[in-house]
Design an enzyme around this catalytic site. Structure first.
Site, mmCIF file in Angstrom:
data_model
loop_
_atom_site.group_PDB
_atom_site.id
_atom_site.type_symbol
_atom_site.label_atom_id
_atom_site.label_comp_id
_atom_site.label_asym_id
_atom_site.label_seq_id
_atom_site.Cartn_x
_atom_site.Cartn_y
_atom_site.Cartn_z
ATOM 1 N N GLY A 179 -0.978 -4.474 -1.143
ATOM 2 C CA GLY A 179 0.248 -4.745 -0.396
ATOM 3 C C GLY A 179 0.917 -3.416 -0.107
ATOM 4 O O GLY A 179 1.007 -2.547 -0.995
ATOM 5 N N ALA A 234 3.800 -2.449 -2.517
ATOM 6 C CA ALA A 234 3.317 -2.125 -3.855
ATOM 7 C C ALA A 234 2.557 -0.806 -3.860
ATOM 8 O O ALA A 234 2.732 0.032 -4.753
ATOM 9 C CB ALA A 234 2.430 -3.252 -4.377
ATOM 10 N N GLU A 291 5.464 -5.614 6.487
ATOM 11 C CA GLU A 291 4.820 -6.768 5.853
ATOM 12 C C GLU A 291 5.829 -7.702 5.183
ATOM 13 O O GLU A 291 5.447 -8.621 4.469
ATOM 14 C CB GLU A 291 3.759 -6.312 4.849
ATOM 15 C CG GLU A 291 2.515 -5.770 5.533
ATOM 16 C CD GLU A 291 1.365 -5.479 4.575
ATOM 17 O OE1 GLU A 291 0.220 -5.404 5.057
ATOM 18 O OE2 GLU A 291 1.602 -5.328 3.360
ATOM 19 N N GLY A 329 -5.086 15.625 9.605
ATOM 20 C CA GLY A 329 -3.785 15.984 9.064
ATOM 21 C C GLY A 329 -2.666 15.109 9.582
ATOM 22 O O GLY A 329 -2.845 13.908 9.809
ATOM 23 N N GLY A 345 -2.840 5.477 4.071
ATOM 24 C CA GLY A 345 -1.544 5.608 4.730
ATOM 25 C C GLY A 345 -0.398 5.325 3.772
ATOM 26 O O GLY A 345 0.644 5.998 3.806
ATOM 27 N N ASP A 346 -0.570 4.337 2.907
ATOM 28 C CA ASP A 346 0.475 4.005 1.936
ATOM 29 C C ASP A 346 0.639 5.116 0.912
ATOM 30 O O ASP A 346 1.752 5.434 0.491
ATOM 31 C CB ASP A 346 0.136 2.697 1.225
ATOM 32 C CG ASP A 346 0.090 1.517 2.178
ATOM 33 O OD1 ASP A 346 0.804 1.557 3.200
ATOM 34 O OD2 ASP A 346 -0.663 0.571 1.913
ATOM 35 N N GLY A 362 -10.267 0.690 -3.729
ATOM 36 C CA GLY A 362 -9.028 -0.022 -3.997
ATOM 37 C C GLY A 362 -7.838 0.673 -3.371
ATOM 38 O O GLY A 362 -7.910 1.835 -2.965
#
Length: 311
Positions: free
Chosen positions: A39, A42, A137, A223, A249-250, A285
């Site tokens: 998520g 998270a 989201e 970059g 990205g997160d 993951g």
């Protein structure tokens, strides 16, 4: 040291690996099924917390087995969960992910994430200098309420508009830093962009979103291109052998927020976030792949980040 507050989604990622992605209507044999906490909310909270920054997650979980597992995992990563509610009558958010040749496809079923509302973002005590982070989201009205509170106390707001969708002007005007990839940039600006395009094309598109905010376009191994006061800043990436790009990205967003919370200049924070993301993609993951501060420091000690202008 200030805090990072993340209002966002909490999912269990159900990951199927295969030699290649199926075409429409086709079935291919998979190799394995894996379960990872994920998520976007998270992931970003874990990325910040594992780097040693006090981090609070705001969101919802369902009353199911996934919800219990996710809560236990996030607590073990050091994320403050006092603002994560368990919601009756719904399941926890779930993402169905296929991975082939390090590329992924994702279908997200929101579940409890779709019930996050303005009341959920009222409890946390934001202060001047804190960093407030969100993504697309959870419902947009909740994000607007969250950023409005953050702006009122002088916190920095970071929006990662993913998955891409149209947002009203009122929300975008509350954003200090917009972090997005070339696909999301193309969607929001109505421009056809490819990851192989010259950085000047991304800069030109980003200028249409500027309006007083900083726009950061993540370009994978190339970059990140940041538009600061309408001037481009290109921070080179780091080439590595990617295994799973799902949480990259997160990881970047969470690491960027963590560095801004401790007062790092933007250029340094971007270079740090690039290094963190380069570690993340070398692991399977999403949330479990987020690096520690020691791991990022080791990467940065072997390479001096460069900067360039006028792409």
């Amino acid at each position: 040291m200030r805090h990072v507050f993340v209002a966002g989604s909490i999912n269990m990622d159900v990951v199927a690996t295969a030699e290649r992605h199926p075409k429409v209507g086709e079935t291919v044999a998979g190799e394995a099924v894996l379960y990872f906490p994920g998520g976007k909310g998270a992931n970003q909270a874990v990325a910040s917390a594992k780097l040693g920054i006090p981090t609070t997650l705001i969101g919802r979980l369902g009353m199911d087995a996934f919800g219990k597992e996710l809560r236990a995992f996030l607590a073990a990563q050091g994320v403050d969960l006092t603002s994560v509610k368990t919601t009756n009558g719904t399941h926890s958010g779930t993402a169905i992910i296929t991975i082939a040749n390090a590329d992924n496809t994702i279908v997200v079923v929101p579940g409890a994430n779709g019930l996050v509302d303005a009341r959920d973002v009222k409890a946390p005590s934001l202060m001047k200098g804190d960093v407030a982070v969100s993504q697309f989201e959870i419902p947009l009205p909740a994000i607007t309420a969250f950023f409005r509170r953050a702006r009122a106390v002088g916190a920095t707001t970071i929006l990662n508009p993913a998955p891409a969708k149209q947002a009203d002007k009122a929300l975008l005007e509350l954003v200090d830093i917009l972090v997005l990839n070339e696909t999301e940039l193309g969607y929001l600006t109505g421009t056809e962009l490819r990851d192989s395009d010259d950085p000047s094309r991304f800069a030109q598109a980003a200028r249409t979103l500027g309006q007083g905010k900083i726009v950061c376009v993540t370009l994978g191994k190339r970059g990140v291109l940041a538009l600061v006061e309408n001037q481009p800043l290109l921070v080179p990436g780091r080439e590595v052998k990617a295994i799973d790009t799902t949480g990259a990205g997160d990881c970047f967003v969470g690491a960027l927020a963590s560095q801004l919370a401790i007062g790092k200049p933007l250029g340094d924070a971007l270079a740090y976030a690039n290094a963190a993301a380069s570690i993340c993609v070398q692991r399977m993951g999403a949330a479990p792949s987020m690096p520690t501060a020691d791991e990022v420091a080791a990467v940065l000690s072997t390479r001096r980040p460069g900067q360039g202008r006028d792409p």
